[in-house]
Enzyme design. Structure first.
Site, PDB file in Angstrom:
ATOM      1  N   ALA B  65       3.076   5.829  11.608  1.00 38.82           N
ATOM      2  CA  ALA B  65       1.898   5.102  12.092  1.00 38.82           C
ATOM      3  C   ALA B  65       0.849   4.998  10.994  1.00 38.82           C
ATOM      4  CB  ALA B  65       1.312   5.793  13.314  1.00 38.82           C
ATOM      5  N   ARG B  96      -3.252  -3.377  16.259  1.00 34.85           N
ATOM      6  CA  ARG B  96      -4.466  -2.947  15.580  1.00 34.85           C
ATOM      7  C   ARG B  96      -5.395  -4.113  15.258  1.00 34.85           C
ATOM      8  NH1 ARG B  96      -5.766  -0.008  10.704  1.00 34.85           N
ATOM      9  NH2 ARG B  96      -7.125   1.695  11.359  1.00 34.85           N
ATOM     10  N   HIS B 195      -0.841   8.242   5.567  1.00 31.34           N
ATOM     11  CA  HIS B 195      -1.768   7.557   4.665  1.00 31.34           C
ATOM     12  C   HIS B 195      -1.505   7.996   3.224  1.00 31.34           C
ATOM     13  CE1 HIS B 195      -4.667   7.898   8.309  1.00 31.34           C
ATOM     14  NE2 HIS B 195      -3.923   6.823   8.430  1.00 31.34           N
TER      15      HIS B 195
END
Lengths: 70, 493
Positions: B65, B96, B195
Site C-alpha cells: 500500500a 486515493r 514508502h
C-alpha cells in the site's frame, strides 16, 4: 555498524540519522574536529555514543558514513 | 465540554487501558500519551513505528500500500503492475483520488489496474514467465507508456521470484525503464516501510538516468514539489502559489507526476517536502548525492501558508522574497473573507484527528485559523521524528495516540466528545452512527483540494457543512427522545 547519514541543520548543528533505526539526533560532541583530523567518538543528544573512523580532513557534509556503536 | 486537564487525560488513558490483559496493557501504554509541548524529543513520552498488537483492530496498511498506493501509483505515465493475486490491485485502485491530466489508457494510466492475476499454478511454478509476457502485452496495447514498475505483492517474496532479472530483460527488449519494487506486503510493520522501499527503488532505478545529461535548461529558481500526491487536486493548488511567487516547479512527486519529471529532479536547486514521512528518504539522498538542500513546508491554512512561503523565499534572492509577499497580499482579502464567513460558525469546536503521515500535524494550523481546537491527534504509521514535530504543534495536555486501536479510539471519543473527527473510511461509519460529525481526512471525503489558499476556502466550507449539518439533531430515534415524548403526552392530555 549502522550507516549514518550526517547533515547540517539550519542552526549549524550536525544531525546524526540512522534510517534503519529511525534515529535522528543532534551530535553534541565530536572527538576530533580540526582541519587535519576528523572523527572519533561522538556523543548524541540522547546520550548514546558512537565512533567514526578517524579521517585526515573534515568530510563534505551531507555524507553517509559507517559508525560503530560504543 | 471544557478542556481536560493533564490529570484527567492521564486518568482517561488509564481507564481505557484497564480492559486489556496485562501484557497488552504494557504494550499499548507506550503508544498513548498526554502531550507536553515543552518536550524537545517525543521518544520521552510516546513509542511509535512498532508492530501492532495481534488481536486488536489496527487500521494500518501494508508495504505494498505504501509503495504502489502512495509513492508509485500517482506517476501517471508509467504502468504499475500489481504483481501477484488480483485483489491487492483491484481494491486499492483509484481510491486515493490522485488527480492527473491525460487520457486514461492512452498516455496516462493512473486509475487503471494492471495485475498479473496470480493463480495456484503461478505460485507452484513461479510467475516470472507470466510477468515477461505481461510486459510484452503492455507494450503492444499501451505503446505510449514511459516505463513500468513491478509492485510485488506478498506471494512474490514468499516463492522467491526473481523479478529483478525479468525487469532487466524487459528493459533491454523495450528500451524503457522497468523498475522492480520489492514491496511485499508482509515487510515492516506498516505502509511506512513501503514508502522507504519505494524511495529506494526510485533512487536505484530512476534518479540516475539523466546524470551527465545537461540538455535540460535550468534556472536559478528551479524547485521540486516532493510528497504531494495531488489528492483532489492538492498539488495543483500548491503549485500555483509557488509559480506565482516566481519559482519554477520542475517536478511533482508524485501526484500528476511523470517519469521524466522525476529524472530531472536532480537538476533542481531546492526540494520542497510536503509529506515528510513518505519522501524524506529520497530528499536526504539527493542532498547527499547532488547537494540539493530540502525543507519541509505546510500549505494548510493561511497562517501556515504565509509562514511556509516566507521560509521558502528566504532561501532565494530578493525577487522571490518580494514574490512571496505579493502572493500573500494578493490572497489576503480572499482568505479573510473565508475566515469571516466560517469562523463564527466553527469557533470553539473541538476536533480529534487520526490520520496518516503528515496531516495529524499539518492540518492543525488550518483548524486553528478557523477558531477550532485540535484536542487529540495520532498517526497510523508515524515515526519518532513525526511526533517530535507534532508535540510543538499541539496544545498542552491534549491526547496523543499512536496506531490507536478501534476500541481505544471509540472510548476516547465517548469521553472527550469532540465536535468533529477527522480520520479514514474505516472509522467513518462507526462514528457517524455514534452521532459524531466526521470528515475523511485521507481523501478529503471526495472533496478537495485542501492545500493552498484556494483549498482553504473548500476546507472551511466542508468543515462547516459537516459540523453544522442539521442531520446530527435527528440521529436519535424520536421515541427514544424522552423530552420530546413527555411534551407530546402533555399536548394530548
Amino acid at each position: 555498524m549502522p550507516s549514518v547519514m550526517l547533515r547540517k541543520r539550519e542552526d549549524g548543528k550536525l544531525i546524526f540519522y540512522v534510517a534503519k533505526k529511525d534515529l535522528e539526533e543532534t551530535i553534541e560532541s565530536l572527538e576530533f574536529d580540526s582541519p587535519d583530523k576528523w572523527g572519533g567518538e561522538v556523543v548524541l543528544g540522547d546520550g548514546s555514543k558512537y565512533a567514526f573512523e578517524i579521517l585526515d580532513a573534515p568530510p563534505k557534509i551531507p555524507l553517509t558514513l559507517q559508525a560503530k556503536r560504543l | 465540554m471544557a478542556a481536560m486537564t493533564r490529570e484527567e487525560t492521564e486518568a482517561l488513558i488509564q481507564e481505557v487501558l484497564e480492559v486489556y490483559p496485562e501484557k497488552a496493557r504494557k504494550d499499548r501504554e507506550k503508544h498513548l500519551a498526554v502531550n507536553d509541548s515543552s518536550l524537545e524529543k517525543a521518544n520521552k513520552c510516546i513509542t511509535s513505528n512498532r508492530k501492532s498488537l495481534p488481536g486488536v483492530m489496527t487500521v494500518r496498511g501494508c508495504a505494498y500500500a505504501g509503495s504502489k498506493g502512495v509513492v508509485w501509483g500517482p506517476i501517471k505515465d508509467m504502468i504499475h503492475i500489481s504483481h501477484g493475486p488480483v485483489g491487492c490491485g483491484q481494491y486499492s485502485r483509484a481510491g486515493r483520488r490522485n488527480y492527473y491530466v491525460g487520457t486514461t489508457g492512452v498516455n496516462a494510466f493512473g486509475t487503471m489496474n494492471f495485475t498479473s492475476d496470480f493463480k495456484e499454478n503461478d505460485i507452484v511454478f513461479g510467475g516470472d514467465k507470466k510477468l515477461s509476457k505481461i510486459m510484452l502485452e503492455i507494450e503492444q496495447l499501451f505503446p505510449l507508456n514511459k516505463g513500468i514498475s513491478i509492485q510485488s505483492e506478498c506471494p512474490i517474496g514468499l516463492i522467491g521470484d526473481d523479478i529483478e532479472a525479468v525487469a532487466k530483460k524487459a528493459t533491454k527488449e523495450t528500451g524503457k525503464p522497468v523498475v522492480p519494487v520489492r514491496c511485499e506486503g508482509f515487510r515492516g510493520v506498516s505502509q511506512s516501510l513501503g514508502h522507504h522501499i519505494a524511495n529506494d527503488a526510485i533512487r536505484d532505478w530512476v534518479l540516475e538516468n539523466r546524470d551527465g545529461d545537461d540538455s535540460f535548461p535550468t534556472t536559478p529558481y528551479d524547485v521540486a514539489v516532493i510528497g504531494d500526491y495531488n489528492i483532489g487536486g492538492d498539488a495543483w493548488a500548491s503549485r500555483t502559489l509557488l509559480e506565482e511567487m516566481g519559482l519554477r516547479v520542475v517536478a511533482q512527486w508524485s501526484g500528476d507526476g511523470t517519469l521524466a519529471e522525476m529524472e530531472k529532479t536532480p537538476k533542481v536547486k531546492l526540494n520542497l517536502i510536503h509529506c515528510y514521512r513518505s519522501m524524506n528518504y529520497i530528499a536526504r539522498h539527493m542532498e547527499e548525492k547532488y547537494s540539493i538542500p530540502w525543507i519541509e513546508y505546510n500549505f494548510f491554512g493561511p497562517t501556515k501558508i504565509a509562514e511556509s512561503l516566507r521560509k521558502i523565499a528566504a532561501l532565494f534572492d530578493d525577487t522571490i522574497k518580494a514574490g512571496a509577499e505579493r502572493v500573500i497580499a494578493r490572497y489576503t482579502a480572499e482568505y479573510e473573507a473565508v475566515i469571516a464567513k466560517y469562523k463564527p460558525r466553527l469557533e470553539g469546536k473541538r476536533v480529534m484527528l487520526y490520520i496518516g503521515g503528515l496531516r495529524p500535524r499539518h492540518v492543525i494550523g488550518a483548524y486553528e485559523d478557523l477558531g477550532m481546537e485540535v484536542v487529540g491527534t495520532g498517526y497510523e504509521f508515524g515515526h519518532n521524528d513525526d511526533y517530535d514535530r507534532t508535540i510543538k504543534e499541539m496544545g498542552n495536555a491534549t491526547l496523543l495516540y499512536d496506531d490507536v486501536t478501534g476500541y481505544e479510539f471509540e472510548e476516547f471519543v465517548k469521553r472527550v466528545q469532540p465536535d468533529l473527527i477527522g480520520s479514514g473510511i474505516k472509522e467513518k461509519y462507526i462514528f457517524q452512527k455514534m452521532g459524531v460529525p466526521f470528515r475523511q481526512m485521507h481523501s478529503w471525503d471526495y472533496s478537495g483540494p485542501y492545500h493552498g489558499y484556494d483549498g482553504f476556502a473548500i476546507f472551511a466550507r466542508d468543515m462547516d457543512m459537516t459540523i453544522n449539518n442539521p442531520c446530527w439533531k435527528n440521529i436519535k430515534a424520536p421515541w427514544k427522545n424522552q423530552v420530546a415524548n413527555d411534551e407530546a403526552v402533555k399536548a394530548v392530555a
